[in-house]
Design a protein around this motif. Structure first.
Motif, PDB file in Angstrom:
ATOM      1  N   ASP A  66       0.766  -1.146  -0.007  1.00  6.83           N
ATOM      2  CA  ASP A  66      -0.064  -0.061  -0.051  1.00  6.83           C
ATOM      3  C   ASP A  66       0.900   1.285   0.161  1.00  6.83           C
ATOM      4  OD1 ASP A  66       0.916  -0.492   2.638  1.00  6.83           O
ATOM      5  OD2 ASP A  66      -0.887   0.679   3.653  1.00  6.83           O
ATOM      6  N   ALA A 113       3.749  -4.289  -8.302  1.00  7.47           N
ATOM      7  CA  ALA A 113       2.935  -5.059  -7.791  1.00  7.47           C
ATOM      8  C   ALA A 113       1.354  -4.456  -7.373  1.00  7.47           C
ATOM      9  CB  ALA A 113       3.355  -5.935  -6.700  1.00  7.47           C
ATOM     10  N   ALA A 114       1.427  -3.115  -6.708  1.00  3.20           N
ATOM     11  CA  ALA A 114       0.357  -2.587  -6.307  1.00  3.20           C
ATOM     12  C   ALA A 114      -0.679  -2.004  -7.512  1.00  3.20           C
ATOM     13  CB  ALA A 114       0.561  -1.449  -5.553  1.00  3.20           C
ATOM     14  N   ARG A 115       0.220  -1.531  -8.723  1.00  2.75           N
ATOM     15  CA  ARG A 115      -0.501  -1.085  -9.851  1.00  2.75           C
ATOM     16  C   ARG A 115      -1.038  -2.378 -10.633  1.00  2.75           C
ATOM     17  NH1 ARG A 115       4.254   2.989 -12.193  1.00  2.75           N
ATOM     18  NH2 ARG A 115       3.693   4.673 -10.555  1.00  2.75           N
ATOM     19  N   ALA A 116      -0.124  -3.382 -10.437  1.00  2.00           N
ATOM     20  CA  ALA A 116      -0.860  -4.601 -11.404  1.00  2.00           C
ATOM     21  C   ALA A 116      -2.241  -5.177 -10.563  1.00  2.00           C
ATOM     22  CB  ALA A 116       0.097  -5.750 -11.412  1.00  2.00           C
ATOM     23  N   ARG A 117      -2.066  -5.054  -9.207  1.00  2.00           N
ATOM     24  CA  ARG A 117      -3.395  -5.499  -8.528  1.00  2.00           C
ATOM     25  C   ARG A 117      -4.324  -4.560  -8.948  1.00  2.00           C
ATOM     26  NH1 ARG A 117       0.213  -6.943  -4.412  1.00  2.00           N
ATOM     27  NH2 ARG A 117       0.004  -4.716  -3.407  1.00  2.00           N
ATOM     28  N   LYS A 118      -4.083  -3.459  -8.836  1.00  2.00           N
ATOM     29  CA  LYS A 118      -5.163  -2.269  -8.887  1.00  2.00           C
ATOM     30  C   LYS A 118      -5.862  -2.380 -10.457  1.00  2.00           C
ATOM     31  CE  LYS A 118      -6.114   2.819  -8.978  1.00  2.00           C
ATOM     32  NZ  LYS A 118      -5.386   4.002  -8.913  1.00  2.00           N
ATOM     33  N   GLY A 125      -6.002  -5.255 -11.970  1.00  2.00           N
ATOM     34  CA  GLY A 125      -6.383  -6.415 -12.296  1.00  2.00           C
ATOM     35  C   GLY A 125      -5.702  -7.579 -12.945  1.00  2.00           C
ATOM     36  N   VAL A 146      -2.947  -9.078 -11.805  1.00  2.00           N
ATOM     37  CA  VAL A 146      -2.973 -10.332 -10.965  1.00  2.00           C
ATOM     38  C   VAL A 146      -3.753 -10.184  -9.949  1.00  2.00           C
ATOM     39  CG1 VAL A 146      -0.245 -10.325 -11.863  1.00  2.00           C
ATOM     40  CG2 VAL A 146      -0.779  -9.038  -9.978  1.00  2.00           C
ATOM     41  N   ASN A 147      -3.712 -11.492  -9.318  1.00  2.00           N
ATOM     42  CA  ASN A 147      -4.569 -11.510  -8.112  1.00  2.00           C
ATOM     43  C   ASN A 147      -3.633 -11.691  -6.946  1.00  2.00           C
ATOM     44  OD1 ASN A 147      -6.703 -11.604  -6.420  1.00  2.00           O
ATOM     45  ND2 ASN A 147      -7.497 -13.777  -7.015  1.00  2.00           N
ATOM     46  N   ALA A 148      -2.728 -10.920  -6.601  1.00  2.00           N
ATOM     47  CA  ALA A 148      -2.060 -10.867  -5.411  1.00  2.00           C
ATOM     48  C   ALA A 148      -2.173  -9.864  -4.279  1.00  2.00           C
ATOM     49  CB  ALA A 148      -0.437 -10.778  -5.929  1.00  2.00           C
TER      50      ALA A 148
END
Length: 116
Positions: free
Chosen positions: A2, A105-110, A112, A114-116
């Protein structure tokens, strides 16, 4: 990761560089001038500056350790780097890599991806 965790790592990075340079400055200029030139006026201000910067790094390290949930060995590694002359420069390099990886990783989760 975060935004508060990334900010804690960034603050630790920013504090580690001047702390890494203050200890060798104390050793070279403060102690060196005192021993060889008998001029001890630099010892107190450089010592105080280094002490304040080291205290700031330790407080920011505890904050980053709390937020990142690092194992104690990793936090001890960064504390050791704060003690070793120029160790903060290596800590900056390692923390920068970790900060960039966390932001990606945070941008990828945001987004959608990746589901990490």
């Amino acid at each position: 990761m975060d935004i508060k965790t990334a900010a804690a790592l960034h603050r630790l990075r920013l504090a580690s560089i001047p702390e890494a340079l203050s200890f060798p400055a104390l050793l070279i200029f403060g102690t060196g001038f005192k021993l060889f030139l008998h001029y001890d006026a630099l010892v107190f201000p450089l010592g105080m500056l280094h002490g304040i910067l080291f205290t700031i790094v330790v407080v920011l390290l505890l904050d980053a350790w709390n937020r990142t949930k690092w194992p104690w060995k990793r936090a001890a590694f960064f504390l050791l780097l704060a003690i070793v002359p120029f160790g903060g420069l290596y800590a900056d390099k390692v923390l920068k890599r970790e900060e960039v990886a966390g932001v990606i990783a945070a941008r990828a989760r945001k987004e959608g991806v990746v589901n990490a």
